[in-house]
Design a protein around this motif. Sequence first.
Motif, PDB file in Angstrom:
ATOM      1  N   LYS A 141       0.834  -1.208   0.000  1.00 30.92           N
ATOM      2  CA  LYS A 141       0.000   0.000   0.000  1.00 30.92           C
ATOM      3  C   LYS A 141       0.868   1.256   0.000  1.00 30.92           C
ATOM      4  O   LYS A 141       0.584   2.218  -0.708  1.00 30.92           O
ATOM      5  N   ALA A 142       1.927   1.243   0.787  1.00 26.18           N
ATOM      6  CA  ALA A 142       2.830   2.399   0.840  1.00 26.18           C
ATOM      7  C   ALA A 142       3.514   2.611  -0.510  1.00 26.18           C
ATOM      8  O   ALA A 142       3.648   3.751  -0.979  1.00 26.18           O
ATOM      9  N   LEU A 143       3.926   1.521  -1.157  1.00 27.14           N
ATOM     10  CA  LEU A 143       4.546   1.622  -2.480  1.00 27.14           C
ATOM     11  C   LEU A 143       3.561   2.174  -3.505  1.00 27.14           C
ATOM     12  O   LEU A 143       3.911   3.023  -4.335  1.00 27.14           O
ATOM     13  N   ASP A 144       2.313   1.720  -3.434  1.00 25.74           N
ATOM     14  CA  ASP A 144       1.281   2.230  -4.341  1.00 25.74           C
ATOM     15  C   ASP A 144       1.053   3.725  -4.130  1.00 25.74           C
ATOM     16  O   ASP A 144       0.869   4.477  -5.090  1.00 25.74           O
ATOM     17  N   GLN A 145       1.072   4.162  -2.875  1.00 26.39           N
ATOM     18  CA  GLN A 145       0.868   5.579  -2.578  1.00 26.39           C
ATOM     19  C   GLN A 145       2.019   6.416  -3.123  1.00 26.39           C
ATOM     20  O   GLN A 145       1.816   7.504  -3.657  1.00 26.39           O
ATOM     21  N   ILE A 146       3.230   5.909  -3.011  1.00 25.10           N
ATOM     22  CA  ILE A 146       4.383   6.625  -3.574  1.00 25.10           C
ATOM     23  C   ILE A 146       4.220   6.763  -5.080  1.00 25.10           C
ATOM     24  O   ILE A 146       4.407   7.855  -5.643  1.00 25.10           O
ATOM     25  N   ASP A 147       3.838   5.672  -5.747  1.00 23.01           N
ATOM     26  CA  ASP A 147       3.631   5.727  -7.201  1.00 23.01           C
ATOM     27  C   ASP A 147       2.575   6.763  -7.571  1.00 23.01           C
ATOM     28  O   ASP A 147       2.740   7.525  -8.530  1.00 23.01           O
ATOM     29  N   LYS A 148       1.504   6.808  -6.816  1.00 25.49           N
ATOM     30  CA  LYS A 148       0.431   7.775  -7.079  1.00 25.49           C
ATOM     31  C   LYS A 148       0.952   9.208  -6.926  1.00 25.49           C
ATOM     32  O   LYS A 148       0.685  10.071  -7.766  1.00 25.49           O
ATOM     33  N   ASN A 149       1.706   9.458  -5.864  1.00 24.86           N
ATOM     34  CA  ASN A 149       2.261  10.791  -5.641  1.00 24.86           C
ATOM     35  C   ASN A 149       3.256  11.178  -6.742  1.00 24.86           C
ATOM     36  O   ASN A 149       3.300  12.328  -7.168  1.00 24.86           O
ATOM     37  N   LEU A 150       4.031  10.220  -7.203  1.00 24.05           N
ATOM     38  CA  LEU A 150       4.986  10.497  -8.275  1.00 24.05           C
ATOM     39  C   LEU A 150       4.261  10.857  -9.565  1.00 24.05           C
ATOM     40  O   LEU A 150       4.698  11.748 -10.303  1.00 24.05           O
ATOM     41  N   ASP A 151       3.148  10.181  -9.825  1.00 24.49           N
ATOM     42  CA  ASP A 151       2.350  10.516 -11.007  1.00 24.49           C
ATOM     43  C   ASP A 151       1.841  11.955 -10.927  1.00 24.49           C
ATOM     44  O   ASP A 151       1.830  12.679 -11.925  1.00 24.49           O
ATOM     45  N   GLU A 152       1.433  12.378  -9.737  1.00 24.03           N
ATOM     46  CA  GLU A 152       0.959  13.754  -9.545  1.00 24.03           C
ATOM     47  C   GLU A 152       2.085  14.750  -9.840  1.00 24.03           C
ATOM     48  O   GLU A 152       1.858  15.762 -10.498  1.00 24.03           O
ATOM     49  N   ILE A 153       3.269  14.468  -9.362  1.00 23.91           N
ATOM     50  CA  ILE A 153       4.395  15.377  -9.599  1.00 23.91           C
ATOM     51  C   ILE A 153       4.709  15.444 -11.088  1.00 23.91           C
ATOM     52  O   ILE A 153       4.916  16.530 -11.642  1.00 23.91           O
ATOM     53  N   THR A 154       4.735  14.301 -11.740  1.00 25.83           N
ATOM     54  CA  THR A 154       5.032  14.253 -13.168  1.00 25.83           C
ATOM     55  C   THR A 154       4.023  15.081 -13.957  1.00 25.83           C
ATOM     56  O   THR A 154       4.385  15.764 -14.914  1.00 25.83           O
ATOM     57  N   ASP A 155       2.760  15.044 -13.528  1.00 25.74           N
ATOM     58  CA  ASP A 155       1.715  15.819 -14.211  1.00 25.74           C
ATOM     59  C   ASP A 155       1.855  17.318 -13.979  1.00 25.74           C
ATOM     60  O   ASP A 155       1.394  18.117 -14.790  1.00 25.74           O
ATOM     61  N   LYS A 156       2.491  17.724 -12.881  1.00 29.74           N
ATOM     62  CA  LYS A 156       2.535  19.131 -12.501  1.00 29.74           C
ATOM     63  C   LYS A 156       3.798  19.862 -12.933  1.00 29.74           C
ATOM     64  O   LYS A 156       3.848  21.084 -12.863  1.00 29.74           O
ATOM     65  N   THR A 157       4.817  19.146 -13.352  1.00 33.74           N
ATOM     66  CA  THR A 157       6.076  19.839 -13.663  1.00 33.74           C
ATOM     67  C   THR A 157       6.799  19.155 -14.814  1.00 33.74           C
ATOM     68  O   THR A 157       6.632  17.955 -15.035  1.00 33.74           O
ATOM     69  N   ASP A 158       7.597  19.943 -15.512  1.00 35.40           N
ATOM     70  CA  ASP A 158       8.459  19.394 -16.553  1.00 35.40           C
ATOM     71  C   ASP A 158       9.928  19.704 -16.263  1.00 35.40           C
ATOM     72  O   ASP A 158      10.779  19.639 -17.124  1.00 35.40           O
ATOM     73  N   ASN A 159      10.216  20.010 -14.996  1.00 34.40           N
ATOM     74  CA  ASN A 159      11.566  20.329 -14.556  1.00 34.40           C
ATOM     75  C   ASN A 159      12.455  19.086 -14.670  1.00 34.40           C
ATOM     76  O   ASN A 159      12.089  18.009 -14.205  1.00 34.40           O
ATOM     77  N   THR A 160      13.623  19.247 -15.275  1.00 35.67           N
ATOM     78  CA  THR A 160      14.549  18.130 -15.493  1.00 35.67           C
ATOM     79  C   THR A 160      15.021  17.506 -14.187  1.00 35.67           C
ATOM     80  O   THR A 160      15.075  16.276 -14.070  1.00 35.67           O
ATOM     81  N   ASP A 161      15.383  18.341 -13.206  1.00 38.41           N
ATOM     82  CA  ASP A 161      15.860  17.816 -11.925  1.00 38.41           C
ATOM     83  C   ASP A 161      14.761  17.042 -11.205  1.00 38.41           C
ATOM     84  O   ASP A 161      15.020  15.996 -10.605  1.00 38.41           O
ATOM     85  N   VAL A 162      13.542  17.552 -11.270  1.00 34.39           N
ATOM     86  CA  VAL A 162      12.409  16.855 -10.656  1.00 34.39           C
ATOM     87  C   VAL A 162      12.188  15.525 -11.366  1.00 34.39           C
ATOM     88  O   VAL A 162      11.991  14.487 -10.729  1.00 34.39           O
ATOM     89  N   GLY A 163      12.248  15.543 -12.692  1.00 39.58           N
ATOM     90  CA  GLY A 163      12.067  14.311 -13.467  1.00 39.58           C
ATOM     91  C   GLY A 163      13.093  13.247 -13.111  1.00 39.58           C
ATOM     92  O   GLY A 163      12.759  12.065 -12.980  1.00 39.58           O
ATOM     93  N   LYS A 164      14.355  13.662 -12.941  1.00 39.28           N
ATOM     94  CA  LYS A 164      15.405  12.710 -12.560  1.00 39.28           C
ATOM     95  C   LYS A 164      15.139  12.137 -11.170  1.00 39.28           C
ATOM     96  O   LYS A 164      15.275  10.934 -10.945  1.00 39.28           O
TER      97      LYS A 164
END
Length: 128
Positions: free
Chosen positions: A64-87
């Motif tokens: 469940k914790a791993l799934d929540q991390i994946d969900k949060n990462l998807d949110e970040i990916t949708d909100k930014t195109d910053n190279t450092d954030v992407g890495k």
Amino acid sequence: MASRHRRIALAAASAALLTPFVIGCSAIDKALDCAQTASAVAQSASDLQQAVQDAAENPLEADKALDQIDKNLDEITDKTDNTDVGKAVDDISAAVDNVRQAIKDGDPTPDVGPVVDATGELTKACSP
């Protein structure tokens, strides 16, 4: 007539002065959204550490914790195109995949350190 021209000129000048602030606020808002979501990822990483420690009692909590991390990462990916954030997101995703695989392979205490470390890098990358 002159009064009307003054009002139009004043309105145009005001718009010209405010435009950089509106654009700047948009960038700040994006960074704050990223930082808030990065904070959620950090909390999820903390939850993952606890879930791994308690895996013998409740093995589903780590998943469940791993799934929540994946969900949060998807949110970040949708909100930014910053190279450092992407890495940083890529690094966390790889670390999460490694923990998932270790759990599938029967490791009772997978190393979540790389997840935590990569989360710290994400927090730095999202700082406004």
